[in-house]
Design a protein around this motif. Structure first.
Motif, mmCIF file in Angstrom:
data_model
loop_
_atom_site.group_PDB
_atom_site.id
_atom_site.type_symbol
_atom_site.label_atom_id
_atom_site.label_comp_id
_atom_site.label_asym_id
_atom_site.label_seq_id
_atom_site.Cartn_x
_atom_site.Cartn_y
_atom_site.Cartn_z
ATOM 1 N N GLY A 102 82.140 -39.326 68.357
ATOM 2 C CA GLY A 102 82.386 -40.592 68.526
ATOM 3 C C GLY A 102 81.895 -41.444 67.212
ATOM 4 N N LEU A 103 82.617 -42.617 66.774
ATOM 5 C CA LEU A 103 82.527 -43.288 65.997
ATOM 6 C C LEU A 103 81.969 -44.620 66.553
ATOM 7 C CD1 LEU A 103 83.365 -43.135 62.810
ATOM 8 C CD2 LEU A 103 85.222 -44.364 63.421
ATOM 9 N N SER A 104 80.866 -45.085 65.752
ATOM 10 C CA SER A 104 80.227 -46.413 66.390
ATOM 11 C C SER A 104 79.767 -47.098 65.118
ATOM 12 C CB SER A 104 78.940 -45.877 67.001
ATOM 13 O OG SER A 104 79.108 -45.106 68.043
ATOM 14 N N GLU A 105 79.803 -48.369 65.550
ATOM 15 C CA GLU A 105 79.327 -49.509 64.417
ATOM 16 C C GLU A 105 77.669 -49.789 64.727
ATOM 17 O OE1 GLU A 105 80.160 -53.790 62.553
ATOM 18 O OE2 GLU A 105 81.002 -53.168 64.292
ATOM 19 N N GLU A 148 67.511 -41.087 61.176
ATOM 20 C CA GLU A 148 68.371 -40.194 61.072
ATOM 21 C C GLU A 148 69.356 -40.017 59.898
ATOM 22 O OE1 GLU A 148 71.372 -36.907 63.372
ATOM 23 O OE2 GLU A 148 70.190 -38.190 64.417
ATOM 24 N N ILE A 149 69.775 -41.237 59.564
ATOM 25 C CA ILE A 149 70.650 -41.505 58.364
ATOM 26 C C ILE A 149 69.739 -41.868 57.181
ATOM 27 C CG2 ILE A 149 71.963 -43.336 57.139
ATOM 28 C CD1 ILE A 149 73.482 -44.113 60.022
ATOM 29 N N GLY A 177 75.739 -35.181 69.869
ATOM 30 C CA GLY A 177 74.590 -36.066 69.690
ATOM 31 C C GLY A 177 73.809 -36.186 68.208
ATOM 32 N N GLU A 178 74.385 -35.337 67.395
ATOM 33 C CA GLU A 178 74.110 -35.531 65.841
ATOM 34 C C GLU A 178 74.792 -36.186 64.966
ATOM 35 O OE1 GLU A 178 73.282 -31.971 62.574
ATOM 36 O OE2 GLU A 178 74.614 -31.494 64.208
ATOM 37 N N ILE A 179 74.101 -37.170 64.210
ATOM 38 C CA ILE A 179 74.769 -37.876 63.205
ATOM 39 C C ILE A 179 75.383 -36.921 62.037
ATOM 40 C CG2 ILE A 179 74.768 -39.777 61.463
ATOM 41 C CD1 ILE A 179 72.739 -41.252 63.367
ATOM 42 N N VAL A 208 78.776 -37.408 54.427
ATOM 43 C CA VAL A 208 79.065 -36.462 55.470
ATOM 44 C C VAL A 208 78.011 -35.266 55.421
ATOM 45 C CG1 VAL A 208 80.703 -35.177 56.844
ATOM 46 C CG2 VAL A 208 81.318 -37.317 55.693
ATOM 47 N N LYS A 209 77.485 -34.762 56.511
ATOM 48 C CA LYS A 209 76.655 -33.917 56.588
ATOM 49 C C LYS A 209 77.375 -32.453 55.991
ATOM 50 C CE LYS A 209 72.832 -34.400 59.753
ATOM 51 N NZ LYS A 209 72.512 -34.113 60.952
#
Length: 154
Positions: free
Chosen positions: A2-5, A19-20, A56-58, A79-80
């Motif tokens: 999912g992409l979220s703001e 997390e970021i 569930g992981e960024i 990006v990880k």
């Protein structure tokens, strides 16, 4: 996926920012990292952050700001490692471009190290052009391309 703001009113604000910040510390050198000021940067009215979650992981994020009503600046795209080369950076950038265009922004600019050819190629693929080489942008021995995309003629 999912992409979220990221919204200030989100109940997950702290969890997402934490997390970021961990991702930011891992990817960027200390002097280029916004980890210490990330929360403050996001509190600014003209800032925005889009992030991608996978299981569930960024997986990555893009941070931008609109210093004027006509232009935007992409401050960070990350990006990880395990999610790279799968189109996630492109999806994040496309979403950020669309968000800026919805605000009637005429120009988006960013800086990227010339040696990061995959990033340079991604930005070119999305329509960005190299404006100039900025010497010693990151440090005395690391330059940057200033790149931009214009929408003013559309």
């Amino acid at each position: 996926m999912g992409l979220s703001e990221l919204q200030r009113t989100s109940g997950r604000w702290g969890e997402v920012v934490d997390e970021i910040v961990r991702l930011e510390k891992k990817i960027f050198p200390k002097h280029e990292s916004l980890a210490r000021s990330f929360d403050d940067e996001l509190k600014k009215k003209n800032s925005g952050l889009l992030y991608m979650e996978i299981d569930g992981e960024i997986a990555g994020y893009v941070m931008y700001s609109c210093p004027s009503s006509l232009c935007a600046v992409v401050a960070k795209l990350a990006v990880k490692e395990k999610y790279r080369r799968q189109g996630h950076g492109e999806a994040l950038m496309k979403a950020a471009i669309q968000k800026c265009r919805s605000k009637r922004i005429n120009r988006i600019s960013l800086h990227v190290e010339p040696l990061r050819s995959s990033a340079v190629n991604l930005y070119k693929k999305l329509g960005f052009q190299i404006d100039t080489l900025v010497t010693a942008y990151y440090s005395s021995d690391r330059d940057a391309y200033r790149m931009f995309i214009d929408f003013g003629n559309e």
